[in-house]
Enzyme design. Structure first.
Site, PDB file in Angstrom:
ATOM      1  N   ASP A 117      -2.952  -6.948  -4.549  1.00 47.03           N
ATOM      2  CA  ASP A 117      -1.978  -7.255  -3.492  1.00 47.03           C
ATOM      3  C   ASP A 117      -1.482  -8.681  -3.695  1.00 47.03           C
ATOM      4  O   ASP A 117      -1.943  -9.375  -4.607  1.00 47.03           O
ATOM      5  CB  ASP A 117      -2.592  -7.046  -2.092  1.00 47.03           C
ATOM      6  CG  ASP A 117      -1.534  -6.638  -1.062  1.00 47.03           C
ATOM      7  OD1 ASP A 117      -0.524  -7.365  -0.929  1.00 47.03           O
ATOM      8  OD2 ASP A 117      -1.703  -5.593  -0.414  1.00 47.03           O
ATOM      9  N   VAL A 139       3.403  -0.214  -2.760  1.00 42.34           N
ATOM     10  CA  VAL A 139       3.893  -1.334  -1.944  1.00 42.34           C
ATOM     11  C   VAL A 139       4.916  -0.786  -0.945  1.00 42.34           C
ATOM     12  O   VAL A 139       5.179   0.416  -0.918  1.00 42.34           O
ATOM     13  CB  VAL A 139       4.520  -2.458  -2.818  1.00 42.34           C
ATOM     14  CG1 VAL A 139       3.497  -2.981  -3.812  1.00 42.34           C
ATOM     15  CG2 VAL A 139       5.760  -1.963  -3.552  1.00 42.34           C
ATOM     16  N   GLU A 157       8.090   0.548   1.149  1.00 42.34           N
ATOM     17  CA  GLU A 157       9.138   1.478   0.699  1.00 42.34           C
ATOM     18  C   GLU A 157      10.465   0.722   0.583  1.00 42.34           C
ATOM     19  O   GLU A 157      11.392   0.917   1.381  1.00 42.34           O
ATOM     20  CB  GLU A 157       9.230   2.652   1.684  1.00 42.34           C
ATOM     21  CG  GLU A 157      10.134   3.787   1.246  1.00 42.34           C
ATOM     22  CD  GLU A 157       9.508   4.728   0.243  1.00 42.34           C
ATOM     23  OE1 GLU A 157       8.469   4.391  -0.356  1.00 42.34           O
ATOM     24  OE2 GLU A 157      10.083   5.814   0.032  1.00 42.34           O
ATOM     25  N   LYS A 184      10.194  -2.259  -5.441  1.00 48.90           N
ATOM     26  CA  LYS A 184       9.522  -1.317  -6.342  1.00 48.90           C
ATOM     27  C   LYS A 184      10.071  -1.445  -7.766  1.00 48.90           C
ATOM     28  O   LYS A 184       9.324  -1.346  -8.750  1.00 48.90           O
ATOM     29  CB  LYS A 184       9.664   0.120  -5.833  1.00 48.90           C
ATOM     30  CG  LYS A 184       8.762   0.418  -4.632  1.00 48.90           C
ATOM     31  CD  LYS A 184       8.811   1.874  -4.256  1.00 48.90           C
ATOM     32  CE  LYS A 184       8.129   2.185  -2.922  1.00 48.90           C
ATOM     33  NZ  LYS A 184       6.673   2.133  -2.930  1.00 48.90           N
ATOM     34  N   HIS A 199       2.688  11.216  -5.244  1.00 54.15           N
ATOM     35  CA  HIS A 199       2.902  11.058  -3.803  1.00 54.15           C
ATOM     36  C   HIS A 199       1.682  11.576  -3.043  1.00 54.15           C
ATOM     37  O   HIS A 199       1.484  12.772  -2.909  1.00 54.15           O
ATOM     38  CB  HIS A 199       4.183  11.806  -3.393  1.00 54.15           C
ATOM     39  CG  HIS A 199       4.528  11.649  -1.950  1.00 54.15           C
ATOM     40  ND1 HIS A 199       5.179  12.615  -1.232  1.00 54.15           N
ATOM     41  CD2 HIS A 199       4.314  10.627  -1.088  1.00 54.15           C
ATOM     42  CE1 HIS A 199       5.340  12.200   0.005  1.00 54.15           C
ATOM     43  NE2 HIS A 199       4.826  11.008   0.117  1.00 54.15           N
TER      44      HIS A 199
HETATM   45  N1  NAD Z   1       1.884   5.567   5.310  1.00 55.37           N
HETATM   46  C1  NAD Z   1       2.083   6.814   4.926  1.00 55.37           C
HETATM   47  O1  NAD Z   1       1.773   7.760   5.659  1.00 55.37           O
HETATM   48  C2  NAD Z   1       2.645   7.107   3.565  1.00 55.37           C
HETATM   49  C3  NAD Z   1       2.489   8.383   3.025  1.00 55.37           C
HETATM   50  C4  NAD Z   1       2.943   8.656   1.735  1.00 55.37           C
HETATM   51  C5  NAD Z   1       3.568   7.651   1.017  1.00 55.37           C
HETATM   52  N2  NAD Z   1       3.755   6.412   1.567  1.00 55.37           N
HETATM   53  C6  NAD Z   1       4.402   5.391   0.734  1.00 55.37           C
HETATM   54  O2  NAD Z   1       3.394   4.524   0.247  1.00 55.37           O
HETATM   55  C7  NAD Z   1       3.921   3.217   0.081  1.00 55.37           C
HETATM   56  C8  NAD Z   1       3.065   2.234   0.842  1.00 55.37           C
HETATM   57  O3  NAD Z   1       3.034   2.583   2.206  1.00 55.37           O
HETATM   58  P1  NAD Z   1       1.918   2.026   3.206  1.00 55.37           P
HETATM   59  O4  NAD Z   1       2.062   2.802   4.458  1.00 55.37           O
HETATM   60  O5  NAD Z   1       0.614   1.976   2.524  1.00 55.37           O
HETATM   61  O6  NAD Z   1       2.451   0.539   3.459  1.00 55.37           O
HETATM   62  P2  NAD Z   1       1.623  -0.726   3.969  1.00 55.37           P
HETATM   63  O7  NAD Z   1       2.622  -1.617   4.608  1.00 55.37           O
HETATM   64  O8  NAD Z   1       0.421  -0.321   4.734  1.00 55.37           O
HETATM   65  O9  NAD Z   1       1.095  -1.409   2.619  1.00 55.37           O
HETATM   66  C9  NAD Z   1       1.916  -2.006   1.668  1.00 55.37           C
HETATM   67  C10 NAD Z   1       1.090  -3.066   0.947  1.00 55.37           C
HETATM   68  O10 NAD Z   1       1.828  -3.531  -0.180  1.00 55.37           O
HETATM   69  C11 NAD Z   1       1.585  -4.900  -0.308  1.00 55.37           C
HETATM   70  N3  NAD Z   1       2.625  -5.522  -1.111  1.00 55.37           N
HETATM   71  C12 NAD Z   1       3.892  -5.825  -0.762  1.00 55.37           C
HETATM   72  N4  NAD Z   1       4.539  -6.420  -1.784  1.00 55.37           N
HETATM   73  C13 NAD Z   1       3.657  -6.497  -2.806  1.00 55.37           C
HETATM   74  C14 NAD Z   1       3.713  -7.026  -4.115  1.00 55.37           C
HETATM   75  N5  NAD Z   1       4.830  -7.599  -4.562  1.00 55.37           N
HETATM   76  N6  NAD Z   1       2.624  -6.928  -4.895  1.00 55.37           N
HETATM   77  C15 NAD Z   1       1.508  -6.350  -4.443  1.00 55.37           C
HETATM   78  N7  NAD Z   1       1.391  -5.846  -3.198  1.00 55.37           N
HETATM   79  C16 NAD Z   1       2.441  -5.920  -2.390  1.00 55.37           C
HETATM   80  C17 NAD Z   1       1.555  -5.406   1.123  1.00 55.37           C
HETATM   81  O11 NAD Z   1       0.918  -6.675   1.218  1.00 55.37           O
HETATM   82  C18 NAD Z   1       0.772  -4.292   1.810  1.00 55.37           C
HETATM   83  O12 NAD Z   1      -0.609  -4.534   1.793  1.00 55.37           O
HETATM   84  C19 NAD Z   1       5.369   3.290   0.526  1.00 55.37           C
HETATM   85  O13 NAD Z   1       6.178   3.508  -0.589  1.00 55.37           O
HETATM   86  C20 NAD Z   1       5.378   4.487   1.447  1.00 55.37           C
HETATM   87  O14 NAD Z   1       6.647   5.097   1.525  1.00 55.37           O
HETATM   88  C21 NAD Z   1       3.284   6.122   2.817  1.00 55.37           C
END
Ligand code: NAD
Length: 549
Positions: free
Chosen positions: A171, A228, A230, A235, A278
C-alpha cells in the site's frame, strides 16, 4: 443431512455411520479389520434390528431445529422430505421404511428445487472447461503480490495465504499498510475464536503475508493482483509501473469491478499476461472469481488464472471484457436499476427489499446498496459516463444520496437510516422526500405497486441482459451466468440461477412479460434477440448450452 453438509471420516466414525477408519492401504486395513471381527467372534449385525436413539427427534424438537435454520432453508422443501424419510426409518419396519424412502426420493428427483440444485452443482464443475481452449499446463504460482491493502486487497491476501502462497501486500504508506494488516489479523482472530483455526495457524498465515510500501516489492511475484481504488487513471499508472518492476513472465491482474482489462493491458508491454481477477467481498470467503479475458489475454494466462481459482478453492468463471463483465453488468443495468426505478414510481425501499428477500436473496437491493456504500456505485458510473451514457432515470436516487454524503451504513444514513452500532435498516423520511422530489422533477406519477410486479421487474432484466451477454459472447454459456449469480450475488441456488429460472418459467412467458414492460422503456426493456429466437423456437437456455457444447 438437512444442510447437505459433508462430514469427514473421523466424524462419521464418531456418529456410528461407519465402523472404522484405517490408515494406509484401504485393502489391507479392511482385511485386518475383518480379521479382528472374525477373531472376536463378532455376531451378525442386521441394520433392520438396530435400535435407534431418537432423543432430540420429537416433532417439537424437529420444528424448533428447522426454525433455527430458517434463513438458510428459505424457500426450500427438500428438508421436509428428508425428515419424513428419517421418520419412516425410525417408525416403520425396515422393508416399509425403505419403500417410503424410495418414494420420497423419487418424488424429490422430479421437483424443481432438486433439479435446480443439481443444475448448480454440475454447472459449478463445468464452468472451468473453456470451449476451444487447447490443453496446456498452468504456470506455477510460487509467490504473489497484492496492491492495495483495503477491503479487497486484504481479503485477497488472506485467500492466497490460506492456500499457502507467500504474498506481498503493498500500500502507499506504513499507516495504510498497518491498518490493512490489522484487519487481516483481526479477521483471522475471529476464526481462531470460533475454533476453526489454531493460534499457531494464525501466525503461520500472517507469516505468509509480508507488507511493503513500494511497488518494486512485487518484483519476485508470479502474479500481481491490483486492488486499489476504482480509478482508471490510477490503475493505469500502477500497471505501467508494475510492467517495469516485474519479470516478463509475471501475470498482471486487476480486481476492477467494471473497467476495461483490454485498455489496462494496452498500457503494458505484455498485454497477453494481463487479466481481470474479479473477487467478491469478503474475498477470503466468497467462492466466485470472475476471470476477465481482455482482447489480448493469452490462453496460457487464462489457464493459469483458472488454476489460481482452483488453488484458492474458488469457482472461476470466464467473462468477456465489457462494462461490468457478467455479474455487475446484470446488476447495474438490470436488477439494481429497476429497483431504483420502482422507488421513483412509488414502491418503498422496505417493500422492494421484503419482496426480493422473500424471493430468496439474503438481503434486498436497497440494503445491499447501503451496506456496500452508496458511493461505490456512483464512482462506477462516473467512470462509465466517460465512455457510455444511459437514458435518465439511471440511479438518480443513489447519486443524489452520494452527493449529500449519505453513503449508507458507514455514514449512518443512505437509502435507510441507522443507529450507531446497529446495522438494522430503519425507514428514512429524508430519503423518501428526496425520492418524491426526483420523481416529480421527471413527471413520474407515483402509485401503489404490487409485490408481484416488483419481483418480475427485478428478476426479468437479469434474464434479458443475461441473454444479451450470451449473444455478445461475454458469457460462454447460460450456466456460467447461473454460477456467477448463485455463487457471487446471492441469487437463490434452489431456483438454479436466473437463466435456469427463466427455463422453468418458460421463455415464451418471459418474453411476453418483457414485452409488456418494454412500453415503459425501450432502452432498458428491449428484448434480447437471442431470447426472442429461443422463445419463438420453443427453446431453452439449457438447450442453447447443449447446442454449443
Ligand atoms: N469492495 C467491494 O465489494 C469490491 C468488490 C469487488 C471488486 N472491488 C474492486 O476492488 C478494488 C478495491 O476496492 P476496495 O473496496 O478494496 O477499496 P478500498 O478503498 O478499501 O482499498 C483501496 C486501497 O488501495 C490503496 N491504494 C490507493 N492508491 C494506491 C497506490 N498508488 N498504491 C498502493 N495502494 C494504493 C488505498 O490506500 C487502500 O488501502 C476496486 O477496484 C473495486 O472496484 C471492490
Amino acid at each position: 443431512m438437512i444442510q447437505g453438509a459433508p462430514i469427514d471420516a473421523a466424524r462419521a466414525r464418531e456418529l456410528g455411520v461407519i465402523d472404522e477408519v484405517v490408515q494406509g492401504s484401504p485393502r489391507d486395513g479392511g482385511v485386518a479389520y475383518a480379521q479382528k471381527l472374525a477373531d472376536e467372534g463378532a455376531p451378525v449385525r442386521r441394520t433392520g434390528d438396530r435400535n435407534t436413539d431418537t432423543a432430540g427427534f420429537s416433532d417439537a424438537e424437529v420444528a424448533e431445529y428447522l426454525k433455527s435454520q430458517a434463513r438458510a432453508l428459505k424457500g426450500r422443501t427438500t428438508q421436509e422430505k428428508t425428515i419424513a424419510a428419517i421418520k419412516a426409518a425410525v417408525d416403520l419396519p425396515l422393508a416399509e421404511g425403505l419403500k417410503r424412502e424410495d418414494e420420497l426420493s423419487r418424488a424429490s428427483l422430479k421437483d424443481r428445487e432438486s433439479e435446480a440444485l443439481r443444475h448448480v452443482f454440475f454447472a459449478e464443475r463445468e464452468v472451468g472447461k473453456i470451449p476451444g481452449l487447447p490443453p496446456m499446463e498452468a504456470a506455477p504460482i510460487r509467490k504473489a503480490a497484492v496492491i492495495g491493502a483495503g477491503t479487497m486487497g486484504g481479503g485477497i491476501a488472506m485467500a492466497l495465504a490460506n492456500s499457502g502462497v507467500p504474498t506481498t501486500l503493498i500500500d502507499v504508506s506504513d499507516a495504510a499498510l498497518e491498518r490493512g494488516l490489522g484487519v487481516v489479523r483481526a479477521n483471522y482472530e475471529v476464526t481462531v475464536k470460533r475454533g476453526r483455526m489454531t493460534a499457531d495457524e494464525l501466525e503461520q498465515r500472517m507469516g505468509l503475508i509480508e507488507g511493503a510500501t513500494s511497488l518494486s516489492a512485487a518484483g519476485d511475484a508470479d502474479v500481481v493482483i491490483e486492488a486499489v481504488f476504482e480509478d482508471f487513471e490510477l490503475k493505469k499508472r500502477i500497471i505501467r509501473e508494475l510492467d517495469q518492476v516485474t519479470p516478463a513472465h509475471t501475470i498482471l491482474a486487476s480486481n476492477t469491478s467494471t473497467l476495461s482489462i483490454t485498455e489496462l493491458a494496452a498500457e503494458t508491454k505484455r498485454p497477453a499476461q494481463v487479466v481481470g481477477l474479479h473477487f467478491f467481498s469478503p474475498a477470503h470467503i466468497m467462492r466466485l472469481l470472475e476471470i476477465v479475458r481482455g482482447a489480448e489475454t493469452s490462453n496460457e494466462t487464462l489457464v493459469t488464472s483458472l488454476e489460481i481459482a482452483r488453488k484458492l478453492r474458488k469457482i472461476g468463471v470466464v467473462s468477456g471484457d465489457a462494462f461490468g463483465f457478467i455479474g455487475n453488468k446484470m446488476m447495474q443495468d438490470g436488477y439494481f436499476r429497476e429497483a431504483e426505478q420502482l422507488l421513483l414510481e412509488g414502491a418503498s425501499a422496505e417493500q422492494i427489499d421484503k419482496v426480493m428477500e422473500a424471493f430468496g436473496f439474503a438481503m434486498g437491493p436497497n440494503k445491499v446498496n447501503d451496506m456496500a456504500g452508496v458511493d461505490v456505485g456512483t464512482k462506477v458510473r462516473e467512470e462509465l459516463y466517460k465512455k457510455e451514457s444511459r437514458p435518465d432515470p439511471y440511479f438518480v436516487v443513489s447519486d443524489a444520496l452520494t452527493a449529500q454524503g449519505k453513503l449508507g451504513q458507514k455514514s449512518g444514513e443512505g437509502v435507510y437510516s441507522y443507529k450507531p452500532g446497529d446495522r438494522t435498516a430503519y425507514p428514512n423520511p429524508a430519503t423518501e422526500d428526496l425520492i418524491r422530489k426526483l420523481a416529480a422533477d421527471r413527471g413520474i406519477e407515483r402509485r401503489e405497486i404490487s409485490d408481484a410486479e416488483i419481483e418480475e421487474r427485478c428478476v426479468l432484466p437479469l434474464i434479458n441482459i443475461g441473454a444479451q451477454l450470451l449473444e455478445d459472447g461475454i458469457a460462454y454459456r447460460a450456466k456460467d451466468i447461473d454460477v456467477v449469480w448463485t455463487a457471487g450475488y446471492g441469487f437463490p441456488r434452489h431456483l438454479g440461477g436466473p437463466m435456469f429460472y427463466a427455463d422453468t418459467l418458460g421463455l415464451k412467458t418471459v418474453l411476453a412479460r418483457i414485452e409488456h414492460y418494454q412500453k415503459q422503456s425501450d432502452y432498458y426493456w428491449k428484448p434480447s434477440p437471442l431470447l426472442v429466437r429461443l422463445a419463438n423456437e420453443g427453446g431453452t437456455f439449457e438447450g442453447y448450452d447443449a447446442s454449443r457444447a
